[in-house]
Write a protein that holds these residues in place. Structure first.
Motif, PDB file in Angstrom:
ATOM      1  N   ASP A 186       0.816  -1.220   0.000  1.00 14.02           N
ATOM      2  CA  ASP A 186       0.000   0.000   0.000  1.00 14.02           C
ATOM      3  C   ASP A 186       0.843   1.260   0.000  1.00 14.02           C
ATOM      4  OD1 ASP A 186      -2.266  -1.537  -0.008  1.00 14.02           O
ATOM      5  OD2 ASP A 186      -2.616  -1.395   2.154  1.00 14.02           O
ATOM      6  N   ASP A 187       1.975   1.233   0.703  1.00  8.30           N
ATOM      7  CA  ASP A 187       2.831   2.413   0.792  1.00  8.30           C
ATOM      8  C   ASP A 187       4.032   2.327  -0.147  1.00  8.30           C
ATOM      9  OD1 ASP A 187       1.222   3.528   2.813  1.00  8.30           O
ATOM     10  OD2 ASP A 187       2.238   2.325   4.341  1.00  8.30           O
ATOM     11  N   HIS A 242       2.884   0.124  -8.409  1.00  7.79           N
ATOM     12  CA  HIS A 242       1.527  -0.394  -8.419  1.00  7.79           C
ATOM     13  C   HIS A 242       1.564  -1.916  -8.458  1.00  7.79           C
ATOM     14  CE1 HIS A 242      -2.585  -1.166  -9.886  1.00  7.79           C
ATOM     15  NE2 HIS A 242      -2.879   0.040  -9.416  1.00  7.79           N
ATOM     16  N   ASP A 243       0.551  -2.548  -7.863  1.00  6.56           N
ATOM     17  CA  ASP A 243       0.513  -4.018  -7.865  1.00  6.56           C
ATOM     18  C   ASP A 243       0.574  -4.584  -9.276  1.00  6.56           C
ATOM     19  OD1 ASP A 243       0.376  -4.083  -5.126  1.00  6.56           O
ATOM     20  OD2 ASP A 243      -1.781  -4.465  -5.023  1.00  6.56           O
ATOM     21  N   LYS A 291       1.973   6.166  -7.852  1.00  9.92           N
ATOM     22  CA  LYS A 291       2.513   4.827  -8.085  1.00  9.92           C
ATOM     23  C   LYS A 291       3.178   4.765  -9.461  1.00  9.92           C
ATOM     24  CE  LYS A 291       0.782   2.694  -4.362  1.00  9.92           C
ATOM     25  NZ  LYS A 291       1.616   2.019  -3.327  1.00  9.92           N
TER      26      LYS A 291
END
Length: 327
Positions: free
Chosen positions: A206-207, A211-212, A301
């Motif tokens: 998350d931090d 980006h995933d 991101k």
């Protein structure tokens, strides 16, 4: 300085436009007499306008019949690194029928897309005084069916343009400083890594910076991969095993433009060849690596990363002539 990006963008594309007339005048208006082009191995340094024309553009246009330039990213901004100035950064393809050899790479007789990463310093008069260019001749060998390295890592593929299709002359340039801030902070943390997992702090989650669903587009020999897990598996683990003491970030140029940023070093990285890599046993040699990174970011991101590495030069330092070894 006014928006200096448009003139070099028009010029670089006009070189390959069959409708352009008086090519000599075109080059004189946009390249300084004493311009220096540093091009990937085996071309290397070209000094002066005539050398650039005769030893880079002429062979390129001769090898790729009816050659055209197709930009995927074209950004510009003030350089945060010495020597300063205003710079352009671009990811492009030179496309055409590959009908004659190019810098020692044998022709295929078929359509080819030669990817290229490019940085240009633009002077106050609008002309180019300096360029750094990494053309991916290793990927060109792959397209011609002459790939000299084992297929061990990521997916070898044509570089896609940005998912948002807005990488050419972005309109919202004001966000470029924030975009570059994000990428610089990521690079600072990327230097340290866990030798067991090859992870670095702050990269994911998350931090994290990435980006995933990050996409990493790598050069010939490495290929492309998806998500951080794919990046570690298909590039980072092999690279850090071979070069565990690598130190990067020695950049001559860092710019941001809208949601895009670009950085490059010539060379950027120093390292020792301590493990086997892409079929080459460890040599123990001290090596350098020319690097270009292009980023697209969104909502704090990093979404996509295009990477150009001068692997012909790297393997030459390891004692391998990949052009001579092409299939």
């Amino acid at each position: 300085m006014s928006d200096f990006r448009h003139a070099p963008h028009a010029f670089l594309n006009a070189i390959f436009d069959p409708a352009s007339s008086n090519e000599k005048d075109l080059f004189s208006r946009h390249l300084r007499d004493d311009v220096i082009f540093d091009v990937a191995c085996p071309v290397n340094r070209l000094q002066g306008r005539e050398a650039v024309i005769e030893e880079f553009y002429t062979p390129l246009k001769r090898a790729l019949t009816n050659a055209r330039r197709r930009d995927e990213i074209f950004i510009g901004g003030p350089n945060r690194r010495a020597p300063g100035g205003h710079w352009i950064a671009s990811v492009t393809h030179y496309l055409g029928n590959f009908d004659e050899p190019l810098f020692g790479v044998k022709q295929s007789g078929h359509l080819a897309f030669l990817r290229s990463g490019e940085f240009y310093r633009i002077e106050a008069d609008g002309r180019i005084s300096e360029a750094k260019i990494i053309i991916d001749l290793l990927d060109l060998m792959r397209q011609a069916g002459r790939f000299p390295l084992p297929h061990m890592l990521g997916t070898e593929m044509l570089f896609p343009g940005p998912a948002t299709h807005d990488g050419i002359l972005p309109k919202d340039q004001a966000d470029g400083e924030k975009t570059l801030d994000l990428c610089e902070t990521m690079l600072a943390d990327l230097k340290a890594f866990d030798p067991e997992t090859f992870s670095s702090k702050g990269q994911t989650g998350d931090d994290g910076y990435w980006h995933d669903d990050m996409l990493w587009y790598g050069p010939g020999g490495i290929g492309s991969n998806y998500r951080w897990s794919g990046f570690e598996k298909d590039h980072r683990a092999a690279f850090l095993t071979a070069f565990p003491d690598r130190v990067g970030g020695d950049h001559y140029c860092r710019i941001g433009d809208g949601n895009y940023a670009a950085v490059s070093g010539w060379p950027s990285m120093t390292m020792t060849h301590r493990g086997d890599y892409l079929g080459v046993p460890a040599t123990g040699k001290s090596l350098t690596l020319r690097v270009m990174d292009f980023y697209r970011c969104a909502n704090t991101k990093i979404m996509e990363n295009w990477v150009m590495l001068d692997y012909l030069d790297l393997f030459h330092q390891m004692g391998r002539d990949l052009i001579a070894e092409q299939g």
